[in-house]
Design a protein around this motif. Structure first.
Motif, PDB file in Angstrom:
ATOM      1  N   LEU A  29      18.839  33.393  73.300  1.00 19.69           N
ATOM      2  CA  LEU A  29      17.770  32.827  72.699  1.00 19.69           C
ATOM      3  C   LEU A  29      17.335  33.629  71.620  1.00 19.69           C
ATOM      4  N   ILE A  30      17.469  34.859  71.896  1.00 21.72           N
ATOM      5  CA  ILE A  30      16.852  36.066  70.918  1.00 21.72           C
ATOM      6  C   ILE A  30      17.906  36.091  69.655  1.00 21.72           C
ATOM      7  N   SER A  31      18.985  36.285  70.005  1.00 21.71           N
ATOM      8  CA  SER A  31      20.366  36.202  68.805  1.00 21.71           C
ATOM      9  C   SER A  31      20.079  34.853  68.080  1.00 21.71           C
ATOM     10  N   GLY A  32      19.860  33.769  68.717  1.00 27.27           N
ATOM     11  CA  GLY A  32      19.821  32.600  68.195  1.00 27.27           C
ATOM     12  C   GLY A  32      18.660  32.520  67.170  1.00 27.27           C
ATOM     13  N   SER A  33      17.381  33.216  67.604  1.00 26.42           N
ATOM     14  CA  SER A  33      16.400  33.159  66.776  1.00 26.42           C
ATOM     15  C   SER A  33      16.478  34.104  65.564  1.00 26.42           C
ATOM     16  N   ILE A  34      17.413  35.018  65.828  1.00 28.56           N
ATOM     17  CA  ILE A  34      17.801  36.169  64.798  1.00 28.56           C
ATOM     18  C   ILE A  34      18.790  35.475  63.793  1.00 28.56           C
ATOM     19  N   THR A  35      19.761  34.808  64.268  1.00 27.35           N
ATOM     20  CA  THR A  35      20.928  34.301  63.180  1.00 27.35           C
ATOM     21  C   THR A  35      20.401  32.891  63.041  1.00 27.35           C
ATOM     22  N   LYS A  36      19.430  32.148  63.382  1.00 26.62           N
ATOM     23  CA  LYS A  36      19.243  30.890  62.769  1.00 26.62           C
ATOM     24  C   LYS A  36      18.568  31.024  61.195  1.00 26.62           C
ATOM     25  N   PRO A  37      17.999  31.979  61.041  1.00 27.64           N
ATOM     26  CA  PRO A  37      17.412  31.996  59.474  1.00 27.64           C
ATOM     27  C   PRO A  37      18.562  32.494  58.829  1.00 27.64           C
ATOM     28  N   LEU A  38      19.714  33.365  59.447  1.00 26.29           N
ATOM     29  CA  LEU A  38      20.732  33.862  58.742  1.00 26.29           C
ATOM     30  C   LEU A  38      21.696  32.674  58.276  1.00 26.29           C
ATOM     31  N   ARG A  39      21.750  31.977  59.228  1.00 25.18           N
ATOM     32  CA  ARG A  39      22.740  30.405  59.207  1.00 25.18           C
ATOM     33  C   ARG A  39      22.268  29.734  57.977  1.00 25.18           C
ATOM     34  N   ILE A  40      20.851  29.504  57.853  1.00 23.13           N
ATOM     35  CA  ILE A  40      20.256  28.831  56.715  1.00 23.13           C
ATOM     36  C   ILE A  40      20.411  29.502  55.563  1.00 23.13           C
ATOM     37  N   LEU A  41      20.284  30.539  55.620  1.00 22.42           N
ATOM     38  CA  LEU A  41      20.702  31.756  54.432  1.00 22.42           C
ATOM     39  C   LEU A  41      22.169  31.505  53.866  1.00 22.42           C
TER      40      LEU A  41
ATOM     41  N   ALA B  20      25.666  36.142  67.886  1.00 21.35           N
ATOM     42  CA  ALA B  20      24.906  35.827  69.264  1.00 21.35           C
ATOM     43  C   ALA B  20      26.113  36.017  70.060  1.00 21.35           C
ATOM     44  N   PHE B  21      27.333  35.301  69.862  1.00 23.96           N
ATOM     45  CA  PHE B  21      28.480  35.607  71.051  1.00 23.96           C
ATOM     46  C   PHE B  21      28.978  37.117  70.975  1.00 23.96           C
ATOM     47  N   LYS B  22      28.927  37.906  69.898  1.00 22.05           N
ATOM     48  CA  LYS B  22      29.204  39.375  70.207  1.00 22.05           C
ATOM     49  C   LYS B  22      28.200  40.006  70.852  1.00 22.05           C
ATOM     50  N   LEU B  23      27.137  39.881  70.352  1.00 19.72           N
ATOM     51  CA  LEU B  23      25.789  40.548  71.013  1.00 19.72           C
ATOM     52  C   LEU B  23      25.842  40.354  72.703  1.00 19.72           C
TER      53      LEU B  23
END
Lengths: 641, 114
Positions: free
Chosen positions: A329-341, A8-11
């Motif tokens: 918001l978008i990158s959060g929604s992308i990375t949230k499942p990644l973080r859970i993963l 999210a930060f890099k993006l």
């Protein structure tokens, strides 16, 4: 630097910085272009204003010029009396409110041969029209500029503006027109017609030029003197050059020079009385050589652009902020499942295969990744389950094999000395089992009080079948060996039993013998086994290779023979299986019969336990750590007395 | 151990290279038994390059000989090295197998029925 930062930060960083750069470029371009547009606009506008003023002034000036010019024309082509002339001049002054005075000044003696001066002058004085003759010893008008310059230049001339003290502090300028007579076909200069003209109207025209708040117009004479200017202190008191001098402003001086040189241009200007920045358009008046300047205050012109740019900038910043929020918001929604993963896979890596993986709703990359992890988790579970089962099965088999091995070994006599009450002989045996279950065995027992039966054997092959076959063989031997039986008879009987239904063609080699403990006599029979060594105190060692027959379990009609030898006190027998001679070193080279023979020859005398242990050490040294492929079995008997 | 298989008309010639021991005898057992199942009846085991034979190896050859004897087939040995021959002698197997000095002699024997 950002290796540890989240996606999210890099993006956000990359998108925002790129967008900001693009935005700044657009802003700069927009500023440049709008500035250019406005400048062009101002140039056109000021040019129009300036020329408009110039045209208006010139139109009016032309109308004034016509009056003395008409007089000059009249004087050229008509004859006139003195009274006609004065009436003419008087009429001009009376009928033109803007004309404050007028004269027709003749050349010396040109009008009256007796009079050097002739210049009747009518002028307005506080509303009255007065008359006088110009010229005299104190006023030799021939040498004055208003007379001399048009005469010399041979064309009409506007004088420098001046204050007329008598006319009520009005700025005036005198228009002087030379007039001629045709005398004998030649044009002869006769004098100058003048009109003193009020420039009140000029002030009104120029001051009507109004540009935004602080813009204005002004007019300077040929000398650079201010004729009109919003600051009335400058009028007739200062020139552009005196101002430039006072301010040490070279640019202003240059602009002044160009203005009085009848040029016209659009230039930036650092103010005339202050340092305020202006843009100025200047244009000349064609006949008088005066110049009109129109000043545009730069800050007021640019204030529109500045305001526009400030608004664009604010909108841009707001846009960037909205973009930032969106990206987060978008990158959060992308990375949230990644973080859970990541959390889930860490748990999997830690050994917890029952972790719930987040169910992915979408079919994007993250969804596919999640599905892959789900598949991996299930595969791992399945694999580990299978591995656990296989390992358990393998362990079970191995432990069962170990049990088999233990059972196999437990049926061999292991207590030495086995017959502590018998001192006619010594007997010792050792078996070094290979890792895999083999089929070596040995046995000894008394058939009666005098006769000791002993045997050594080796079953073909390895594994459980060999172990079972060995157990059967050993049991059969014990069962078939009765008292008064000969060794060949034992082998014959055992062979017949082993041959029954031996579908797998297993076989066993056996060497067996019977020691008469009273006499030392040994009868023996060999069923395909490695012949033992005979230690003789008197004759050294030799191979006991008589009475050899076929291995057991092959042919039920195989026959065996019995040989015999007599042991004296101190003589002995050394029996072994092929595990000894086929022991291998690290180069896969076998120990061989020859080496065993040489080794035993070095032993001088046989002492069963000592000789066997030495042999085992010798083999250990020879193999130097190479895994043992076959059982190693040695048995030895020494006759004492 | 390597097993090279050749044919001479209806004779299966298996050339053994290396060591025939408990680790390798299963290969040979499977090979011989499957050929017998396929209907082969004449075998020559060429031992020119056989360096070592253990009791497991002997058993496999014996098994082959037994099966073939029961159905009128033959298994012959050829070109045995001295130490191999000694193992056969030691186990008393010399009377169980016909041995020839060369492959050709074995072939000739099989082609001229007695």
């Amino acid at each position: 630097m950002f290796n540890n930062s989240g996606i999210a930060f890099k993006l956000s960083l990359s998108i925002l910085s790129t967008t900001a750069i693009i935005f700044i470029i657009i802003l700069g371009y927009n500023y440049q272009i709008s500035r250019k547009l406005i400048l062009n606009n101002v140039r056109e506008n000021s040019k129009n204003l300036a020329f408009n003023a110039v045209n208006r002034i010139e139109t009016i000036l032309k109308s004034f010029e016509k009056i003395p010019e008409n007089l000059a024309y009249f004087l050229k082509y008509s004859d006139y009396t003195k009274s006609e002339l004065t009436n003419l001049i008087r009429t001009v002054v009376e009928n033109n409110s803007e004309i404050f005075g007028s004269t027709i000044a003749f050349e010396p003696y040109a009008f009256d041969k007796n009079s050097e001066y002739f210049a009747p002058y009518f002028y307005k004085d506080n509303g009255d029209i007065k008359f006088t003759y110009l010229g005299g010893d104190t006023y030799r008008y021939f040498h004055w500029d208003w007379y001399q310059i048009p005469k010399e230049l041979d064309k009409p001339q506007w004088s420098e503006p001046y204050y007329d003290e008598g006319g009520g502090n009005i700025i005036m300028s005198t228009y002087s027109v030379p007039f001629y007579k045709n005398i004998e076909g030649k044009k002869k200069f006769m004098g100058i017609v003048t009109a003193d003209i009020s420039l009140d109207w000029l002030e009104k025209i120029v001051s009507s030029i109004e540009i935004s708040k602080t813009g204005y117009g002004f007019l300077i004479s040929k000398n650079g003197t201010f004729v009109t200017h919003p600051d009335s202190d400058l009028i007739m008191n200062e020139t552009l050059f005196s101002l430039a001098e006072a301010r040490e402003d070279q640019e202003l001086r240059e602009i002044g020079r160009r203005m009085i040189s009848r040029e016209s241009d659009f230039v930036p200007l650092n103010g005339i009385i202050s340092n305020k920045k202006f843009l100025m358009f200047f244009a000349p008046l064609s006949t008088s050589g005066w110049s009109v300047g129109v000043l545009f205050p730069q800050d007021e012109l640019m204030s529109d652009i500045t305001r526009l740019n400030r608004n664009v900038f604010l909108i841009g910043i707001a846009g960037l902020l909205i973009l930032l929020i969106l990206i987060i918001l978008i990158s959060g929604s992308i990375t949230k499942p990644l973080r859970i993963l990541v959390g889930a896979t860490n748990a999997i890596a830690g050994g917890n295969l029952d972790v719930e993986l987040p169910m992915s709703k979408s079919n994007d990359e993250v969804g596919k990744l999640t599905n892959s992890f789900l598949y991996m988790e299930q595969s791992l579970k399945k694999y580990i389950k299978e591995l656990t089962e296989t390992t358990a099965a393998k362990e079970r088999i191995e432990s069962e094999l170990n049990v088999a091995r233990e059972i196999q070994m437990s049926i061999l006599p292991k207590t030495f000395p086995p017959f502590p009450d018998r001192n006619e002989f010594e007997i010792f045996a050792a078996i070094e089992p290979a890792k895999e279950v083999g089929g070596d065995f040995y046995d000894f027992f008394f058939t009666d009080k005098e006769h000791l039966f002993f045997c050594i054997g080796d079953v073909s092959g390895k594994g459980v079948p060999a172990a079972l076959f060995m157990a059967v063989t050993k049991t059969l031997i014990k069962a078939k060996t009765t008292s008064d039986i000969s060794p060949d008879e034992v082998l014959t009987r055992v062979n017949k039993e082993l041959c029954i239904d031996n579908e797998t063609a297993m076989f066993v080699t056996i060497f067996c013998g019977i020691l008469n403990t009273r006499t030392g006599g040994v009868s023996y029979s060999n069923g395909g086994h490695n012949p033992p060594y005979l230690f003789s105190k008197n004759n050294g060692i030799k191979v006991l290779d008589g009475s050899r027959g076929m291995a057991l379990g092959i042919l039920d009609e195989a026959s065996y023979t019995t040989g015999s030898v007599t042991l004296n006190a101190g003589d002995g027998i050394f029996l072994y299986t092929d595990g000894v001679t086929e022991a291998m070193d690290i180069h896969a080279k076998m120990y061989t019969d020859e080496n065993l023979h040489l080794f035993l020859e070095k032993q001088k005398a046989i002492n069963p336990e000592e000789t066997i242990l030495k042999t085992l050490i010798e083999l250990k040294n020879f193999s130097s750590g190479t895994a043992q492929a076959d059982d190693i079995t040695i048995m030895s008997i020494k006759y004492l007395s | 151990m390597e097993i090279a298989e050749n044919r001479n008309e209806n004779i299966v010639i298996l050339s053994l290279v290396g060591r025939l021991d408990s680790n390798t005898s299963d290969d040979l057992e499977i090979r011989i038994l499957s050929r017998i199942d396929e209907g082969e009846r004449k075998f020559i085991i060429d031992c020119s390059y056989l360096d070592y034979i253990s009791s497991s190896g002997l058993r496999v050859l014996l098994l082959g000989a037994k099966k073939l004897n029961n159905i009128g087939g033959h298994i012959l040995l050829s070109s045995l090295q001295a130490q191999i021959k000694e193992v056969f002698e030691c186990a008393g197997f010399t009377s169980l197998f016909k041995m020839f000095n060369s492959k050709q002699e074995a072939i000739n024997y099989l082609n001229n029925p007695h």
